[in-house]
Design a protein around this motif. Structure first.
Motif, PDB file in Angstrom:
ATOM      1  N   SER A   1       0.807  -1.223   0.000  1.00  0.00           N
ATOM      2  CA  SER A   1       0.000   0.000   0.000  1.00  0.00           C
ATOM      3  C   SER A   1       0.839   1.273   0.000  1.00  0.00           C
ATOM      4  CB  SER A   1      -0.933   0.010   1.223  1.00  0.00           C
ATOM      5  OG  SER A   1      -0.167  -0.044   2.430  1.00  0.00           O
ATOM      6  N   ARG A   2       2.147   1.151   0.205  1.00  0.00           N
ATOM      7  CA  ARG A   2       3.009   2.323   0.312  1.00  0.00           C
ATOM      8  C   ARG A   2       3.562   2.706  -1.056  1.00  0.00           C
ATOM      9  NH1 ARG A   2       6.709  -0.477   4.733  1.00  0.00           N
ATOM     10  NH2 ARG A   2       6.322  -2.127   3.185  1.00  0.00           N
ATOM     11  N   PRO A   3       3.288   3.927  -1.525  1.00  0.00           N
ATOM     12  CA  PRO A   3       3.729   4.331  -2.870  1.00  0.00           C
ATOM     13  C   PRO A   3       5.231   4.219  -3.077  1.00  0.00           C
ATOM     14  CG  PRO A   3       2.143   5.900  -2.001  1.00  0.00           C
ATOM     15  CD  PRO A   3       2.479   4.982  -0.873  1.00  0.00           C
ATOM     16  N   GLU A   4       6.019   4.586  -2.036  1.00  0.00           N
ATOM     17  CA  GLU A   4       7.469   4.535  -2.213  1.00  0.00           C
ATOM     18  C   GLU A   4       7.969   3.107  -2.370  1.00  0.00           C
ATOM     19  OE1 GLU A   4       6.449   4.848   2.198  1.00  0.00           O
ATOM     20  OE2 GLU A   4       5.877   5.827   0.308  1.00  0.00           O
ATOM     21  N   GLN A   5       7.361   2.155  -1.652  1.00  0.00           N
ATOM     22  CA  GLN A   5       7.755   0.757  -1.782  1.00  0.00           C
ATOM     23  C   GLN A   5       7.307   0.196  -3.128  1.00  0.00           C
ATOM     24  OE1 GLN A   5       9.686  -0.452   0.380  1.00  0.00           O
ATOM     25  NE2 GLN A   5       9.454   0.973   2.064  1.00  0.00           N
ATOM     26  N   VAL A   6       6.147   0.605  -3.570  1.00  0.00           N
ATOM     27  CA  VAL A   6       5.643   0.159  -4.866  1.00  0.00           C
ATOM     28  C   VAL A   6       6.568   0.629  -5.977  1.00  0.00           C
ATOM     29  CG1 VAL A   6       3.765   0.445  -6.529  1.00  0.00           C
ATOM     30  CG2 VAL A   6       3.240   0.022  -4.128  1.00  0.00           C
ATOM     31  N   GLU A   7       6.985   1.890  -5.906  1.00  0.00           N
ATOM     32  CA  GLU A   7       7.868   2.437  -6.934  1.00  0.00           C
ATOM     33  C   GLU A   7       9.215   1.726  -6.915  1.00  0.00           C
ATOM     34  OE1 GLU A   7       8.845   4.483 -10.184  1.00  0.00           O
ATOM     35  OE2 GLU A   7       6.892   4.472  -9.187  1.00  0.00           O
ATOM     36  N   GLU A   8       9.731   1.431  -5.738  1.00  0.00           N
ATOM     37  CA  GLU A   8      11.010   0.721  -5.627  1.00  0.00           C
ATOM     38  C   GLU A   8      10.922  -0.666  -6.255  1.00  0.00           C
ATOM     39  OE1 GLU A   8      13.859  -1.235  -2.145  1.00  0.00           O
ATOM     40  OE2 GLU A   8      12.526   0.442  -1.641  1.00  0.00           O
TER      41      GLU A   8
ATOM     42  N   GLN B   1      -0.642  -1.847  -6.077  1.00  0.00           N
ATOM     43  CA  GLN B   1      -0.703  -0.963  -4.922  1.00  0.00           C
ATOM     44  C   GLN B   1      -2.083  -1.077  -4.276  1.00  0.00           C
ATOM     45  OE1 GLN B   1       0.630   3.029  -5.545  1.00  0.00           O
ATOM     46  NE2 GLN B   1      -0.112   3.769  -3.587  1.00  0.00           N
ATOM     47  N   GLY B   2      -2.106  -1.512  -3.036  1.00  0.00           N
ATOM     48  CA  GLY B   2      -3.373  -1.676  -2.339  1.00  0.00           C
ATOM     49  C   GLY B   2      -3.166  -2.363  -0.999  1.00  0.00           C
ATOM     50  N   ASP B   3      -4.256  -2.560  -0.299  1.00  0.00           N
ATOM     51  CA  ASP B   3      -4.241  -3.167   1.022  1.00  0.00           C
ATOM     52  C   ASP B   3      -4.441  -4.674   0.877  1.00  0.00           C
ATOM     53  OD1 ASP B   3      -4.523  -3.939   3.638  1.00  0.00           O
ATOM     54  OD2 ASP B   3      -6.025  -2.435   4.160  1.00  0.00           O
ATOM     55  N   ALA B   4      -3.424  -5.452   1.239  1.00  0.00           N
ATOM     56  CA  ALA B   4      -3.482  -6.907   1.060  1.00  0.00           C
ATOM     57  C   ALA B   4      -4.516  -7.565   1.954  1.00  0.00           C
ATOM     58  CB  ALA B   4      -2.107  -7.517   1.324  1.00  0.00           C
ATOM     59  N   THR B   5      -4.992  -6.876   2.981  1.00  0.00           N
ATOM     60  CA  THR B   5      -6.002  -7.473   3.862  1.00  0.00           C
ATOM     61  C   THR B   5      -7.396  -7.435   3.240  1.00  0.00           C
ATOM     62  OG1 THR B   5      -6.435  -5.378   5.008  1.00  0.00           O
ATOM     63  CG2 THR B   5      -4.672  -6.764   5.887  1.00  0.00           C
ATOM     64  N   LEU B   6      -7.557  -6.711   2.151  1.00  0.00           N
ATOM     65  CA  LEU B   6      -8.856  -6.588   1.501  1.00  0.00           C
ATOM     66  C   LEU B   6      -9.034  -7.662   0.441  1.00  0.00           C
ATOM     67  CD1 LEU B   6      -9.048  -2.698   1.055  1.00  0.00           C
ATOM     68  CD2 LEU B   6      -9.965  -4.094   2.929  1.00  0.00           C
TER      69      LEU B   6
END
Length: 355
Positions: A148-155, A165-170
């Motif tokens: 869900s964190r944009p910086e981690q997604v971009e990395e 990008q999203g919440d894995a609990t959903l």
């Protein structure tokens, strides 16, 4: 300052462009209405006058205008310039910031995700998940990351990984990752509660999926196991055990690490599930199957379908349906063993390694 995901920014841009287009259409209708109703022009003349006014092309008036209509035309020009300028500004921002390029890339990633089968889902992209992704990449295992964190997604995207990008609990996010076609889920989120929710959601959506979760405490380990996790790993507990083993049995640990991880290994350890529909060795003993003689691979252990583990099986050990063979050998030896035991179509965690 809050960071917005690509979907949120793209949705905002689309709304702004749609609002600008509606405003421009409203200005056009207002001008046409004035010239048609007030000036008593034909509908074609009214629309044409409005168009050349908004576009500021500099054509002469269709018909002479009185002072009121000229004042209205001035206002119409200002409204048109402001509205068109706003639309051009939004389009320019979209081009400069690469919204359209990102949109194309998002659609390509979505098509790629839609084609995934027998893949793994990695929830989170922290320090633990980075190592998981590196190992999956080294083993050519298809996987998709959810964070869900944009910086981690971009990395992760910079490294060429498929990322959502999203919440894995959903449930929605797991469905987008094609959990119904996945064989394994690794929940490496920072919170034990989030890992618990993720495992519950995953098992609900796909009861057959193998769920592996990260836990910070011994209590969390028990809860995750009760929630249906097939394996729970605590970095602190496992790290402590490995530190002790490295201190007491350093050569053994070096050997085990050398066959379990990394991309430059000589020997590998793999698992092979014996399916009676395909495997001709079911019902034979190890001596009769001659697996070592034909492939060169060594059968280290056998896990029965009831969970019983047989370490160091002898030649008289019978191979039964549903047995899981834990074997060691070179990539070529394991590939040959796979042909003998099959044809088996193993899951990503059960395939012979590449060279």
């Amino acid at each position: 300052m809050a960071l917005y995901s690509f979907e949120e920014k793209y949705r905002r841009l689309r709304q702004e462009l749609l609002g600008g287009a509606i405003a421009l259409a409203g200005v056009f209708c207002l001008g046409t209405f004035w010239y048609y109703v007030i000036e008593k022009w034909s509908l074609t003349e009214a629309a044409y006058m409005t168009m050349i006014t908004l576009s500021t092309v500099g054509f002469s008036e269709v018909r002479p205008l009185d002072d009121d209509s000229r004042l209205f035309t001035i206002v119409l020009i200002l409204l048109g310039v402001i509205t068109i300028g706003y639309i051009v500004n939004r389009l320019t921002e979209a081009l400069i910031q690469g919204y359209f390029q990102d949109g194309i890339r998002q659609r390509q990633e979505r098509r790629l995700i839609d084609t995934l089968e027998h893949h793994c889902i990695v929830c989170g992209y922290g320090r633990t998940a980075r190592q998981v992704a590196q190992e999956f990449t080294a083993e050519d295992v298809p996987f998709v990351i959810i964070d869900s964190r944009p910086e981690q997604v971009e990395e992760a995207k910079q490294l060429g990984y498929i990322v959502i990008q999203g919440d894995a609990t959903l449930d929605e996010c797991l469905i987008n990752a094609k959990i119904d076609k996945a064989v394994c889920l690794v929940s490496a989120l920072t919170s034990d509660a989030e890992n618990l929710y993720t495992v519950l959601s995953a098992k609900t959506l796909n009861p057959k999926i193998r769920a592996i979760a990260r836990a910070s405490t011994e209590e969390a380990v028990l809860k995750l196991q009760r929630a249906g996790a097939d394996a729970v790993v605590s970095p602190y507990i496992t790290g402590g055990k490995r530190l002790a083993a490295a201190a007491l049995r350093p050569q053994v640990m070096d050997f085990v690490d050398g066959i379990l991880t990394g991309s430059d290994r000589t020997f590998y350890m793999e698992e092979f599930l014996l399916d009676p529909k395909f495997c001709p060795c079911v019902g034979q003993t190890l001596s009769e199957a001659r697996l070592r003689l034909q492939s060169g691979a060594l059968v280290l252990a056998i896990r029965r379908s009831d969970g019983t583990l047989l370490g160091g099986p002898t030649g008289e050990t019978e191979l039964m349906a549903g047995d899981l063979l834990i074997c060691m050998g070179t990539p070529e030896q394991l590939r040959q063993l796979n042909q003998i035991l099959g044809p088996i179509t193993p899951s990503p965690a059960l395939r012979p390694p590449r060279h």
